[in-house]
Write an enzyme that holds these catalytic residues in place. Structure first.
Site, PDB file in Angstrom:
ATOM      1  N   GLN A   1      -2.328  98.898 -22.194  1.00 52.07           N
ATOM      2  CA  GLN A   1      -1.578  99.861 -22.533  1.00 52.07           C
ATOM      3  C   GLN A   1      -0.028  99.713 -22.293  1.00 52.07           C
ATOM      4  O   GLN A   1       0.829 100.373 -22.559  1.00 52.07           O
ATOM      5  CB  GLN A   1      -1.907 101.292 -21.742  1.00 52.07           C
ATOM      6  CG  GLN A   1      -3.178 101.801 -22.017  1.00 52.07           C
ATOM      7  CD  GLN A   1      -3.311 102.412 -23.549  1.00 52.07           C
ATOM      8  OE1 GLN A   1      -2.293 102.434 -24.120  1.00 52.07           O
ATOM      9  NE2 GLN A   1      -4.584 102.499 -24.058  1.00 52.07           N
TER      10      GLN A   1
ATOM     11  N   THR B   1     -18.541  81.753 -33.252  1.00 53.01           N
ATOM     12  CA  THR B   1     -17.435  81.434 -34.448  1.00 53.01           C
ATOM     13  C   THR B   1     -16.230  82.456 -34.323  1.00 53.01           C
ATOM     14  O   THR B   1     -16.342  83.500 -34.060  1.00 53.01           O
ATOM     15  CB  THR B   1     -17.974  81.613 -35.799  1.00 53.01           C
ATOM     16  OG1 THR B   1     -19.191  80.867 -35.755  1.00 53.01           O
ATOM     17  CG2 THR B   1     -17.223  80.973 -36.852  1.00 53.01           C
TER      18      THR B   1
ATOM     19  N   CYS C   1     -12.669 106.597 -24.169  1.00 48.43           N
ATOM     20  CA  CYS C   1     -14.061 106.220 -23.980  1.00 48.43           C
ATOM     21  C   CYS C   1     -14.953 107.138 -22.930  1.00 48.43           C
ATOM     22  O   CYS C   1     -15.814 107.195 -22.830  1.00 48.43           O
ATOM     23  CB  CYS C   1     -13.938 104.899 -23.074  1.00 48.43           C
ATOM     24  SG  CYS C   1     -12.834 103.723 -23.252  1.00 48.43           S
TER      25      CYS C   1
HETATM   26  N1  PMP Z   1      -8.111  98.901 -20.964  1.00 45.68           N
HETATM   27  C1  PMP Z   1      -7.407  99.675 -21.308  1.00 45.68           C
HETATM   28  C2  PMP Z   1      -6.437 100.242 -20.164  1.00 45.68           C
HETATM   29  C3  PMP Z   1      -7.489 100.506 -22.527  1.00 45.68           C
HETATM   30  O1  PMP Z   1      -6.929 101.761 -22.800  1.00 45.68           O
HETATM   31  C4  PMP Z   1      -8.703 100.122 -23.316  1.00 45.68           C
HETATM   32  C5  PMP Z   1      -8.991 100.706 -24.694  1.00 45.68           C
HETATM   33  N2  PMP Z   1      -9.349 101.912 -24.387  1.00 45.68           N
HETATM   34  C6  PMP Z   1      -9.798  98.910 -22.946  1.00 45.68           C
HETATM   35  C7  PMP Z   1      -9.101  98.194 -21.815  1.00 45.68           C
HETATM   36  C8  PMP Z   1     -10.452  98.358 -23.735  1.00 45.68           C
HETATM   37  O2  PMP Z   1     -10.053  97.809 -25.035  1.00 45.68           O
HETATM   38  P1  PMP Z   1     -11.170  97.785 -26.333  1.00 45.68           P
HETATM   39  O3  PMP Z   1     -11.160  98.936 -27.039  1.00 45.68           O
HETATM   40  O4  PMP Z   1     -10.269  96.738 -26.901  1.00 45.68           O
HETATM   41  O5  PMP Z   1     -12.400  97.231 -25.846  1.00 45.68           O
END
Ligand code: PMP
Length: 379
Positions: free
Chosen positions: A179, A237, A323
């Site tokens: 971020q 790959t 998430c």
């Molecule tokens: N770290 C942080 C601080 C994030 O905001 C995110 C995405 N939500 C991730 C890791 C994970 O990234 P990705 O979606 O590429 O797996």
């Protein structure tokens, strides 16, 4: 429609979309193949790695392409823990990391590692002194994110890295830079960072591609066994179209960094000043935070209710990190910052992007003002 959820994902840049299509159509050789089509893909891959290295100020051979920052974080943490288990089995992180860090730590705990989860102060920060006090003889790795994805809190990763290098130079330092990159300046060389994760889709690149910077000479146990691509760190790959497009996005993110940060700070400050006029709201992000994330709460009101009300008016916002937004519990990040359950249950995140203008902020504020009044009547 105004999209205010850039911390969840960003709309891809037009050039990025064109690049994916072009490389997929024309350069489909396997970069490990010996014939010309393979060599052609390998050249593109090498070029993309050099572009990313230039954008980060590191060496090309220090970069490993992954399937996103979740994978990068897993590889950094588990790869280091497994590689150096003879050194010790103690790890340090903070309580407000992304799940890809916290869950990796939990997996390791279940396998016999010990993890110190540092608390954060009301601003959401963990300080270098806290890290120093948590250090032990058997500490192998410290993992701290640059910018929190829910609140925009900036962690003092440069200070932590320099403290580590002077106090315990053998302890590895991993930073989740997802971020912060493209918004804040952070020079990897000289910062004491050994491992650094990035994700394509937070930078107007494709989803499902990311990278891990691994300081030259550092070995990690790979998570995936296989053909030994990416210097043996990440078999499989390489996703050449996404990697080439990601490199383009990274370059664009660095080129416009200063300007972007200034523009975001202006918009963010306008938003903060407007939110302050709504006495029913609690602002959870600090003035010292990142330029693109503002988190606020309307205590007593479920965040989802406000989110859907804003959506009806054409504004896409977020209740917390993508998430965990489907869960209805209060935000664990806000709770860790010492906010009440009421505040933590009603957090809204606004995250800014390149397309936003002052008028978008003003329109959002006007709708928020109305929504807050409506919700108050309904309460
Ligand atoms: N770290 C942080 C601080 C994030 O905001 C995110 C995405 N939500 C991730 C890791 C994970 O990234 P990705 O979606 O590429 O797996």
């Amino acid at each position: 429609m105004v999209y205010f959820d850039h911390a969840a994902t960003t709309p891809p840049d037009e050039e990025v979309i064109r690049t994916v299509a072009e490389v997929m159509a024309r350069h489909y050789g396997n970069p490990s193949s010996l014939h010309r089509l393979g060599e052609d893909s390998e050249k593109l891959l090498n070029k993309a790695r050099a572009v990313c290295a230039g954008a980060l100020g590191v060496k090309a051979q220090e970069l490993v392409f992954t399937g996103g920052a979740t994978e990068s974080n897993n590889l950094a943490i588990k790869g280091a823990a497994w590689q150096f288990m003879n050194r010790g089995k103690h790890l340090i992180t903070t309580r407000t990391e992304h799940p890809s860090v916290l869950e990796s730590m939990k997996q390791l705990e279940a396998m016999g590692w010990e993890v110190t989860y540092l608390p954060v102060n009301p601003e959401g920060q963990a300080l270098p002194e806290q890290v120093r006090e948590a250090l032990r003889e058997d500490t192998v790795l410290v993992s701290v994110m640059h910018v929190n994805n829910e609140t925009g809190t900036i962690q003092p990763v440069g200070d932590i890295g320099r403290m580590l290098k002077s106090c315990s130079p053998r302890v590895l330092f991993h930073v989740d830079g997802v971020q912060g990159f493209g918004k804040l300046k952070l020079s990897i060389p000289g910062s004491g960072i050994d491992l650094y994760s990035l994700s394509g889709h937070k930078l107007r690149g494709p989803k499902g591609v990311g990278l891990l910077y691994i300081r030259e000479g550092l070995k990690l146990m790979p998570l995936m066994a296989g053909g030994g691509q990416e210097g043996g760190f990440r078999s499989g790959t390489e996703n050449v179209p996404y990697i080439v497009a990601f490199a383009k996005a990274l370059r664009l993110a660095v080129e416009g960094q200063e300007e972007r940060a200034q523009k975001y700070y202006k918009l963010r400050d306008r938003l903060l000043r407007g939110l302050e006029q709504l006495p029913q709201l609690t602002i959870n992000s600090s003035e010292q935070g990142a330029p693109h994330i503002v988190n606020f709460s309307f205590p007593g009101m479920k965040a989802e209710a406000l989110l859907h009300m804003l959506e009806e008016e054409g504004f896409y916002v977020s209740t917390r990190s993508a998430c965990s937004s489907k869960r209805s519990e209060p935000s664990r990040i806000l709770l860790e910052m010492g906010k009440s359950k009421e505040v933590a249950s009603s957090g809204i995140r606004i995250s800014l992007g390149d397309e936003h203008k002052q008028a978008d902020i003003d329109a959002l504020l006007a709708v928020l003002r109305q929504s807050v009044q409506r919700l108050q009547v309904l309460r």
